[in-house]
Design a protein around this motif. Sequence first.
Motif, PDB file in Angstrom:
ATOM      1  N   MET A 117       0.721  -1.251   0.127  1.00 38.44           N
ATOM      2  CA  MET A 117       0.112   0.029   0.074  1.00 38.44           C
ATOM      3  C   MET A 117       0.913   1.350   0.128  1.00 38.44           C
ATOM      4  SD  MET A 117      -3.006  -0.676  -0.603  1.00 38.44           S
ATOM      5  CE  MET A 117      -3.645   0.827  -0.543  1.00 38.44           C
ATOM      6  N   GLY A 118       2.294   1.174   0.576  1.00 40.64           N
ATOM      7  CA  GLY A 118       2.977   2.350   0.391  1.00 40.64           C
ATOM      8  C   GLY A 118       3.356   2.536  -1.036  1.00 40.64           C
ATOM      9  N   ALA A 119       3.344   1.641  -1.846  1.00 44.21           N
ATOM     10  CA  ALA A 119       3.615   2.120  -3.339  1.00 44.21           C
ATOM     11  C   ALA A 119       2.320   2.741  -3.865  1.00 44.21           C
ATOM     12  CB  ALA A 119       3.998   0.711  -4.203  1.00 44.21           C
ATOM     13  N   ALA A 120       1.147   2.007  -3.679  1.00 47.32           N
ATOM     14  CA  ALA A 120      -0.211   2.611  -3.995  1.00 47.32           C
ATOM     15  C   ALA A 120      -0.347   4.155  -3.451  1.00 47.32           C
ATOM     16  CB  ALA A 120      -1.182   1.755  -3.567  1.00 47.32           C
ATOM     17  N   PHE A 121      -0.033   4.292  -2.208  1.00 49.88           N
ATOM     18  CA  PHE A 121       0.080   5.534  -1.664  1.00 49.88           C
ATOM     19  C   PHE A 121       0.832   6.505  -2.312  1.00 49.88           C
ATOM     20  CE2 PHE A 121      -1.938   3.977   2.382  1.00 49.88           C
ATOM     21  CZ  PHE A 121      -3.144   4.657   2.215  1.00 49.88           C
ATOM     22  N   GLU A 122       1.894   6.082  -3.031  1.00 49.66           N
ATOM     23  CA  GLU A 122       2.803   7.057  -3.371  1.00 49.66           C
ATOM     24  C   GLU A 122       2.393   7.229  -5.004  1.00 49.66           C
ATOM     25  OE1 GLU A 122       5.488   8.524  -2.120  1.00 49.66           O
ATOM     26  OE2 GLU A 122       6.145   9.481  -4.075  1.00 49.66           O
TER      27      GLU A 122
END
Lengths: 259, 259
Positions: A117-122
Motif C-alpha cells: 500500500m506504500g507503493a499505491a499511496f505513492e
Amino acid sequence: MTEKISRPLILVSNDDGITAKGVHELVKTLQKIGDVVCVCPDSPQSGMSMALTVNSSLKVQRLEDYEGARMYKVTGTPVDCIKMGVDNLLERKPDIVVSGINHGSNAAINVVYSGTMGAAFEGCAYGIPSVGFSLTSHDEDADFTPCLPVIEELVCRILKNGLPEGVCLNVNMPANVKEFNGLKVTKSCKGRWNDRYVEYRDPANRPFYWLAGEFVNEEPDNKDTDEWCLTHGYVSVVPVMLERTYPELSEFSWIPEKI
Amino acid sequence: MTEKISRPLILVSNDDGITAKGVHELVKTLQKIGDVVCVCPDSPQSGMSMALTVNSSLKVQRLEDYEGARMYKVTGTPVDCIKMGVDNLLERKPDIVVSGINHGSNAAINVVYSGTMGAAFEGCAYGIPSVGFSLTSHDEDADFTPCLPVIEELVCRILKNGLPEGVCLNVNMPANVKEFNGLKVTKSCKGRWNDRYVEYRDPANRPFYWLAGEFVNEEPDNKDTDEWCLTHGYVSVVPVMLERTYPELSEFSWIPEKI
C-alpha cells in the motif's frame, strides 16, 4: 474485441520483491489491458510502509522482459520504486499504478505498515489512480487464480472511472476460496496487533529479538469491515486516503495561542 | 512547586538516531515533567514512515543514562523503537509518547514519509497520547532553545487533556526565529515534491542515483496551513489521524458487487 487505440501505461510494483509469484501473476494479467512496466524492490520489503530512501543512493537494474513487460529491480523500498519509475524510467506519467499481488493480508491496521500500500499511496501522491491487491496467504506458491479476473475488471473500471484526488484502493482477497462471494466497498476494521518480542541468544549469548503477535479484531461482528468480508469469502475494497489531518480542529481549543 | 505524587512515564524516540542533538534536548526538557525512557534507532532513519521490521531480528543496547533518563538504542526503525519500548523495555504502558525533536520540517506531505511521525503514529496505535516535534532546520547543531518551553507546555497540556482516539499531534517549529509569533492548530498544506534522481557513476562506470527535489506548495497564500504558519513565524500544530478509510464510500458505486 479490444480495439488497439492507445494502450494504457501501467506501472507495477510490490513489496515482496521482484522474484515473488504475486507480481508475476499481476504482470501477466495486466499485459492484457495495457503496456506494463514493472519496478520492484530487489529484496523483500514487507512492512516498509511509505519508507523512502533519502540518506543513501539507489541502484537500478533492468532484467529480462516478462510476458512482454519491462522489468526492473531497485535497491530500495516500494515508494522508491514508484518514484524511480515515474521520475526516471517511464517515458510518460503512467495511467495507473498497480501494486501487488501481496502475499498476505493488508486489511485493517495492516494498511498503515504495508509496503504494497506504500507503493499505491505513492502513486496517489503523484495524482495517478492507484490500487494495491493482496491475498490473505503468505504461501510463496499461493494460488492467485481466483484473483486474476477481479484484478482485470477492477483495473479496467479504475481506468474508466478514475479515483477521487488523494484516494487509492486497498483490495484484499480471501485465500483458499474457489469462488469469491462477491465484492464489497467497505472500511478498515478496528483492531490492533497484540505484539511481543521473542528473545533469542546469539552464539556469544547476547540477546536478539524477533517480533511476533496476533491480530485482535475489535469489531468481529461488524459486517461493514474488510476483516468481515475476508472471513466470509468476499473481496474487500477499501478506499484509503493520503490525507492525515484530523478534520475536527475545534476539539483542540486547549492548545494555547501563545506560550 | 510540583508535588511529587506520580510522575508521568514518558517514552521518547526519534528518527535521526540516538546521537542526534534534537533528542537530547527533548529528553532534558521532558525530565522536568516526568520519568523519561528514550528508545531510539542506532542509525539515522529519516523518511522511514511507519516502516516495521518483520523479516529480520533486532538488537537492543542500553546506554549510559542521560540527565536521569534511561537510554536505549535499537537496530531498527522508529516504529520498532516504540514497539520495543512498550512491549519489552517499559514496566508499564507510558503516559505519553514524544518523538523528535526532528532536524527538519515534517509539515505538509512530509508527514506521510516522516520517521518522527511514524513513531508518534505508532504510539497512537497503542492508544497512547502521542506527539512529534520538528524544527525546520537540518543543521546537526541547530538551536532548539526556543522550542523547549513550547514542548514543555504542550506535553503538560496533552497529559492533562488527552487526545482523541487514533489522533496524534504533528508539531512543527520555524528555525531561526528568536521568539515564535504564537501557535496555531491548523492543517497539512497541499503540496508535492518535484522529485528527480541525480545520476552518478561508480568507479566501474555503473550508474547509481540519489533523490533530489523541491517542495512545491500548492496553496502558499492559505493561512490555514502548516506551511503558512512556519513561513510566518508560528508553531503549527496539526492533529493527524491513523485512520486511512476515505469516508465517502458512496462515491464508488461503479465497483461491481460480483465479477
